[in-house]
Design a protein around this motif. Sequence first.
Motif, mmCIF file in Angstrom:
data_model
loop_
_atom_site.group_PDB
_atom_site.id
_atom_site.type_symbol
_atom_site.label_atom_id
_atom_site.label_comp_id
_atom_site.label_asym_id
_atom_site.label_seq_id
_atom_site.Cartn_x
_atom_site.Cartn_y
_atom_site.Cartn_z
ATOM 1 N N SER A 84 56.052 79.312 -1.146
ATOM 2 C CA SER A 84 57.193 80.200 -1.211
ATOM 3 C C SER A 84 56.861 81.546 -0.566
ATOM 4 C CB SER A 84 57.608 80.397 -2.664
ATOM 5 O OG SER A 84 56.472 80.656 -3.444
ATOM 6 N N LEU A 85 55.588 81.746 -0.375
ATOM 7 C CA LEU A 85 55.168 82.985 0.268
ATOM 8 C C LEU A 85 55.510 82.952 1.756
ATOM 9 C CD1 LEU A 85 51.626 83.380 -1.331
ATOM 10 C CD2 LEU A 85 53.685 84.675 -1.887
ATOM 11 N N PHE A 86 55.587 81.739 2.289
ATOM 12 C CA PHE A 86 55.828 81.619 3.724
ATOM 13 C C PHE A 86 57.301 81.438 4.011
ATOM 14 C CE2 PHE A 86 51.648 79.729 2.842
ATOM 15 C CZ PHE A 86 50.882 80.705 3.435
ATOM 16 N N GLU A 87 57.687 81.847 5.178
ATOM 17 C CA GLU A 87 59.040 81.630 5.655
ATOM 18 C C GLU A 87 59.236 80.143 5.905
ATOM 19 O OE1 GLU A 87 61.364 84.100 7.479
ATOM 20 O OE2 GLU A 87 60.576 85.383 5.889
ATOM 21 N N ALA A 130 62.954 67.342 -0.019
ATOM 22 C CA ALA A 130 61.722 67.150 -0.786
ATOM 23 C C ALA A 130 60.534 66.921 0.131
ATOM 24 C CB ALA A 130 61.886 65.964 -1.734
ATOM 25 N N ARG A 131 60.799 66.296 1.270
ATOM 26 C CA ARG A 131 59.675 65.973 2.148
ATOM 27 C C ARG A 131 59.356 67.082 3.132
ATOM 28 N NH1 ARG A 131 60.813 59.923 4.046
ATOM 29 N NH2 ARG A 131 59.095 60.355 5.462
ATOM 30 N N MET A 132 60.342 67.927 3.417
ATOM 31 C CA MET A 132 60.076 69.025 4.354
ATOM 32 C C MET A 132 59.448 70.190 3.599
ATOM 33 S SD MET A 132 63.130 69.004 7.104
ATOM 34 C CE MET A 132 64.484 69.321 6.022
ATOM 35 N N PRO A 133 58.843 71.106 4.345
ATOM 36 C CA PRO A 133 58.228 72.249 3.677
ATOM 37 C C PRO A 133 59.264 73.040 2.875
ATOM 38 C CG PRO A 133 57.534 72.140 5.965
ATOM 39 C CD PRO A 133 58.609 71.123 5.794
ATOM 40 N N HIS A 134 58.755 73.773 1.950
ATOM 41 C CA HIS A 134 59.609 74.546 1.070
ATOM 42 C C HIS A 134 60.538 75.467 1.853
ATOM 43 C CE1 HIS A 134 60.704 76.472 -2.659
ATOM 44 N NE2 HIS A 134 60.602 77.621 -2.037
ATOM 45 N N GLY A 135 61.780 75.539 1.442
ATOM 46 C CA GLY A 135 62.720 76.475 2.059
ATOM 47 C C GLY A 135 63.533 75.869 3.190
#
Lengths: 226, 226, 266
Positions: A22-25, A54-59
């Motif tokens: 969550s720290l990353f864009e 769910a499978r892709m990076p957060h955000g």
Amino acid sequence: MTADTAPDTPQGQDGAETPRESLFEAPPMAEQERMVEAILFASTEPVTVADLNARMPHGCDGAQAVQHLRKRYEGRGVHVVKVGDSWAVRTAPDLGFLMQKETVETRKLSRAAIETLAIIAYHQPVTRAEIEEIRGVTVSRGTVDQLLEMEWIRFGRRRMTPGRPVTFVVTNSFLDHFGLETPRDLPGLKDLRAAGLLESRPPPGREVPEDERDEDGDQTDMFEDE
Amino acid sequence: MTADTAPDTPQGQDGAETPRESLFEAPPMAEQERMVEAILFASTEPVTVADLNARMPHGCDGAQAVQHLRKRYEGRGVHVVKVGDSWAVRTAPDLGFLMQKETVETRKLSRAAIETLAIIAYHQPVTRAEIEEIRGVTVSRGTVDQLLEMEWIRFGRRRMTPGRPVTFVVTNSFLDHFGLETPRDLPGLKDLRAAGLLESRPPPGREVPEDERDEDGDQTDMFEDE
Amino acid sequence: MDEKDLFEEDDISVAERLAAEALIVDVEGFEGPLDLLLTLSRTQKVDLRRVSILKLAEQYLAFVERAKKLRIELAADYLVMAAWLAFLKSRLLLPPDPSEEGPSGEELAAHLAFQLERLQAMRDAAARLMARDQKGRDFFSRGVPEQVERVRKVTYSATLLDLMQAYARIRTKDEFRPFVLDRDNVFTMEQALDHMRGMIGFAGSWMELSSYMPTGWDAHPMRRRSVTAATFAASLELAKEGKLEIRQSETFAPIELRRRDTRDDR
């Protein structure tokens, strides 16, 4: 001070990659589109947006990325198609002639099975008794079992009528097989409804209690929200 | 373009360049590209150029179409790749991570594990023998391994006693998980009693004396080197 | 053939008759009476909405009649339908009897027409459905789906409360705990005997029990109790062996010990 983080502890390397994404864009949309592309290409089964996310990076926004992708593949040899609330890549139907090699011999459905399937699709949710009423003949167990086994139909909610009979509805696999986005896209559905042929009309002399009629109200809701 | 391949030879259906259809123009390259796209997508194995040509309408140039397609997919989520002398669609190597579906299952720690962890937290650095002494039962290797793997405990200094047994201490991950700044923040027995967790009087003969706090005092010494 | 006469009486064409004969032969192929009625209605060559139910009823009854003559066993539901159609026919032909309950012949006929139309509609819908592009025939999914590796990650949950409760459990209740000796805080009688035997030879005069205790055991109350009890028990044991004398001036007064000098035991 840092004596406890002794170098021989196994904490090091793994501790570094503790996921705090969550720290990353979130990746740029073009990149998200690539990811959706990879996921949909890799799967034979339609993939839900939730599964994409769910499978892709957060955000990541799978819903938006898939729309971009769908546009990109318009008019191409493969298409991005919607199946229920899922997405899939399928070859363009006009190119089917190239694919004789890939064609799999599907089990021939009996006439009874095809009719039963159509009745379930157009009248869903529908009980076995209603199917029998429409076809004027007993629905054999084998017919329903076959359709269930093919995963083209499944059990729906029970009817809130005496006996609480189970209902049948069509599945996403059914939609996928026939290239339908939703059951509302069934061919001729509107005309059939306009002609009153999808109403369950009780035979004269047999009054249907009010609550049963209400059920039918629910039933039409399934298609009504067009 | 391929006019030199003898026209009108009854090469038959298997012949790649069936020239019977030479009356018709080959489809435009964009269309050929679509065809290759569909074929490569749906094929169960890599496809040779000869096979492409055999499956596409007469006059198509599979080799050229596949090159166009390969270009089109450059930088996309899937690539057109050459496998031996055949062609296939593959996930872009950098997106391989998407082909993993991580299912996270949350389980409660076993009683043995939580007790062992508690003892390590309150008595660290503590040897396995000491843990067993306090718990009164053997500590299984699996329990300790599990806690090590979770990175909630790690090995501390060896005891300067015969056998030089290893000791266990809790990690920063442990503190992080339990929202503690230092192991000293662990509630003491007094706090436990105040919280009603120790409501039962100590069993006779096993009184927990007030100066048990001293033990905690001892314990804090162990952390001093942080 | 009389059955032929029957048909001729009804003034039906040769084509119709042939069709009806084909129906008889094919009776196994029908999916119930409604299906048969639908097939019969096609011989009327009109829109299903304008089909004559009366005529249809007659066609059906003729069919059943013929089947009987040919000794073809018809399933019960065909006969039930025949009875119902005979009833319907009579209703349609006779002027309505106002005293009679229930729906009119027209209503019943209208419903049968609706059923036929609906069945036909569903058949058409089924045909249109099957004529659609189908997966695996007209369009295709990926030929080589890439395996999605299922990585199962187990995370364990434990709260601080769990931790505290676990610790409290260990420190307080022992009901589930197998008996073990807390050797740290226990000074056994064996130890006390060993210890005292080493000292007793020098104890010529009365000395307090506590002076026989090993050093370093008095700081901790639990240990102090343990060592006291063990030392006292050991002294009783030594007295029993005749190696020691014990005295106590009054209740709760210090207990004193000294070597018993009956014989040199060394």
